[in-house]
Design an enzyme around this catalytic site. Sequence first.
Site, PDB file in Angstrom:
ATOM      1  N   GLY A   1      -7.689   9.328  10.199  1.00 26.30           N
ATOM      2  CA  GLY A   1      -7.928   9.400  11.632  1.00 26.30           C
ATOM      3  C   GLY A   1      -8.956  10.410  12.075  1.00 26.30           C
TER       4      GLY A   1
ATOM      5  N   ASN B   1      -8.490   1.829  10.407  1.00 27.77           N
ATOM      6  CA  ASN B   1      -7.703   1.486  11.587  1.00 27.77           C
ATOM      7  C   ASN B   1      -8.220   2.232  12.808  1.00 27.77           C
ATOM      8  OD1 ASN B   1      -4.124   1.554  12.447  1.00 27.77           O
ATOM      9  ND2 ASN B   1      -5.853   0.760  13.550  1.00 27.77           N
ATOM     10  N   THR B   2      -8.118   3.565  12.764  1.00 27.44           N
ATOM     11  CA  THR B   2      -8.456   4.377  13.933  1.00 27.44           C
ATOM     12  C   THR B   2      -9.900   4.171  14.390  1.00 27.44           C
ATOM     13  OG1 THR B   2      -6.890   6.045  13.156  1.00 27.44           O
ATOM     14  CG2 THR B   2      -8.433   6.722  14.870  1.00 27.44           C
TER      15      THR B   2
ATOM     16  N   LYS C   1       0.868  -1.178   0.000  1.00 24.07           N
ATOM     17  CA  LYS C   1       0.000   0.000   0.000  1.00 24.07           C
ATOM     18  C   LYS C   1       0.909   1.233   0.000  1.00 24.07           C
ATOM     19  CE  LYS C   1      -2.982   2.893   2.719  1.00 24.07           C
ATOM     20  NZ  LYS C   1      -3.419   3.241   4.080  1.00 24.07           N
TER      21      LYS C   1
ATOM     22  N   ALA D   1      -9.347   5.783   4.804  1.00 15.97           N
ATOM     23  CA  ALA D   1      -9.192   6.934   5.705  1.00 15.97           C
ATOM     24  C   ALA D   1     -10.491   7.702   5.891  1.00 15.97           C
ATOM     25  CB  ALA D   1      -8.105   7.896   5.234  1.00 15.97           C
ATOM     26  N   GLY D   2     -10.756   8.054   7.156  1.00 13.34           N
ATOM     27  CA  GLY D   2     -11.854   8.954   7.482  1.00 13.34           C
ATOM     28  C   GLY D   2     -13.100   8.296   8.021  1.00 13.34           C
TER      29      GLY D   2
END
Length: 272
Positions: A175, A223-224, A114, A201-202
């Site tokens: 994040g 992830n976050t 990635k 993301a987001g």
Amino acid sequence: MTVTAMPTSVSKQGEDTFTVAGKNYSSRLLVGTGKYKDLTETRAAIVASGAQIVTVAIRRTNIGQDKDAPNLLDVISPTEFTILPNTAGCYTAKDAVRTCRLARELLDGHALVKLEVLGDEKTLYPNVVDTLEAATTLVKEDFQVMVYTNDDPIVAKQFEEMGCVAVMPLAAPIGSGLGVRNPYNILTIVENANVPIIVDAGVGTASDAALAMELGCDGVLMNTAIAEAKHPILMATAMKHGIEAGHLAFLAGRMPRRRFASASSPIDGTFI
């Protein structure tokens, strides 16, 4: 009564898959490994999510670089998961390429990576110019590049045409948990793509993941949203179901939006 058959791709559990770099996956949820309290929680959340592709920040995570430190691969074995090394923390094309080469060495020739090249520490938006440069080099070196980028349909198509195996537009800043901020751009990217489109993301909660899938995305990487939830393992389970529900809704085809009401029970042929 006429019964309409379900799409063949979901007629039986397990038949619906998507393909990245020639390999089929039944889970459309991809997850990261950062921000958990320990490796035990990391593994528990990943297992609960049902994810088969797990991304690892090579610059921040030990996967064999330090023989004396805990090794992430002890809890997420490459025989159990597809490890997706990423270039998180890289701000130049040169650093990103070097990191991918290190990952290939550490993972015995592993080619799937990635790519992300960041523009600044505040927004963590991609530096598209350097990302294009790094992608060009990596594709020439026979890496299978899944590329993190902004939600620009033109740039997304450029990455596809240069040989990236998947394009990963952001939903919102990394994040941030803001959800899909520009669904119409994501939709345009999906409509014009011939490679998997994976929102990256987001995402903040399960409804965000479902929305991304309802737009027709092939998957979502996060992830976050899981790691920083009050109960990460429970959130991982919620994300799994959100992904599945959103994808099924996309396949089903939503009803049209209407400005005014439409009776659920038609008045034609009423008995009274």
